[in-house]
Design an enzyme around this catalytic site. Sequence first.
Site, short mmCIF file in Angstrom:
data_model
loop_
_atom_site.label_atom_id
_atom_site.label_comp_id
_atom_site.label_asym_id
_atom_site.label_seq_id
_atom_site.Cartn_x
_atom_site.Cartn_y
_atom_site.Cartn_z
N CYS A 101 34.57 -61.65 -14.28
CA CYS A 101 33.33 -62.42 -14.13
C CYS A 101 32.39 -61.78 -13.11
O CYS A 101 32.62 -61.84 -11.91
CB CYS A 101 33.69 -63.84 -13.71
SG CYS A 101 32.28 -64.89 -13.41
N HIS A 423 20.83 -58.01 -32.85
CA HIS A 423 21.69 -58.74 -31.92
C HIS A 423 21.98 -57.87 -30.70
O HIS A 423 22.26 -56.68 -30.83
CB HIS A 423 23.00 -59.11 -32.64
CG HIS A 423 23.92 -59.97 -31.85
ND1 HIS A 423 23.52 -61.14 -31.23
CD2 HIS A 423 25.25 -59.85 -31.57
CE1 HIS A 423 24.55 -61.69 -30.62
NE2 HIS A 423 25.61 -60.93 -30.80
#
Length: 478
Positions: A101, A423
């Site tokens: 993270c 994308h």
Amino acid sequence: MPPVKVNVKWKGQSYEVELDTDAPASDFKGQLYSITDVEPSRQKIMIKGGILKDDTDLKTLNIKEGATIMMMGTPGELPKEPPKKTLFIEDMTDRQLAETCLRIIPELQESLNRFPNSVTSPDLQINLTTSLRDLYKQLNRTTESYVPFTFLRALRSAFPQFDQRNANGYMQQDAEECWSQIVTSLNNANIPVYRPNDISTASESSSSSNESFVNQYMTGEFTSILKCVDAPDEPASTTKSTFTKLSCFTSDKDINYMQNGILMALDENIEKDSPSLGHIANYTKKSRISRLPSYLTVGFVRFFWKNNRQIRTKITRRVQFPFDYDAYDLCTDELKQKIGPLRNHILEREKEKDTAKRKAKASLNPNEKETAESKSDKDNEVNDEIKKLIDPELEKDIGANVSGLYELCAVLTHIGRSADSGHYIGWARKHDSTEEWVKYDDDKVSIVPQSEIQKLDGSGGSDWHIGYILLYRSKKLV
């Protein structure tokens, strides 16, 4: 002309492929490579009574919608199964999730923690910065999925173009523009500089408290020399400017590597008023880097405006980028002298390590390891050597790269044929890993081997993920 759908037959199977006749034939081969795993050099494509070559102009073939194209060729050696299977987010432990993270720029997290404002400021860019700070904190507190509504609301308020919508919802926006706006906001917010006690950065007492994090860790400096081509006797002028992103040109057929594309962007031909001639004249502008930041952003110029079709189109040619990047050749002579001794020392040590690894593999006792005590002694010796080689001026410059050497730590890719569709996906090096990366595909998070990152250089054509923004960080000195 608009793309046409064709049927490609290969090994008894038929594939419907969208063929862009305005693109090079090599792009079409890249599409087929991504579908069949047959490398372009091994493909034999029968089209209009002949064999398709890389330099064939597809527009001259007058290919019709629904045409059938035959392809022959076999894939190369199949890739071996990675030692570790792909790990998906639902299979990760809490510890593994926490490690992945937001670890790419840890100094930014530390600096944001020192930023006191709350999300109530009349300055919308200040609100964006505090929202990012709070987003970091929230993500570091949980291993569950988290939707960043507050941050998105702050981004759309500060920059209304990201709030544009159509019948299908929010419109797709350019990721490079989004990155630039966030970095600009962080800079304008004047986030306090983080000063770690690390030999790779400057000491705590060396920088003014008014310096911002972005200025110190993410901003470099150009020194540019301007010479008049039409009036060689006119004195050259030297200017300095800052940058937070290097551009890499991709359109020229001779650009196959990132370094070439960056150098082409740094050498310009411009027109401006000549004080000696009294009219517009031709000039050359040669820019070189006089300060390297700890974090170096490289943007690949993949999109351009096509006048004949009045649309933005995409350059899908292959441009390879390195995992370990040496910025030495981009620097001014003065900066080369400052970073040269340390750079050469690190590169020499890396060669010695590679040689030692090869010898260990060939040794009769490959499992023999050095003791922890001897390794600690060696590390202390290395630290002492490195401290002596760091240029004193660079050591005082918080957030500067002192060696000119970088490692790739994140990639933003785009898949699709234009900026208005497709994308975006993020790929980040896994914390403390040299072989694993984390793939962020919206809410689908998975761990992939580094070999997947090597495929993001455009070799798969526009129907595969192509590197658009790359983030490099200073290589660790020990």
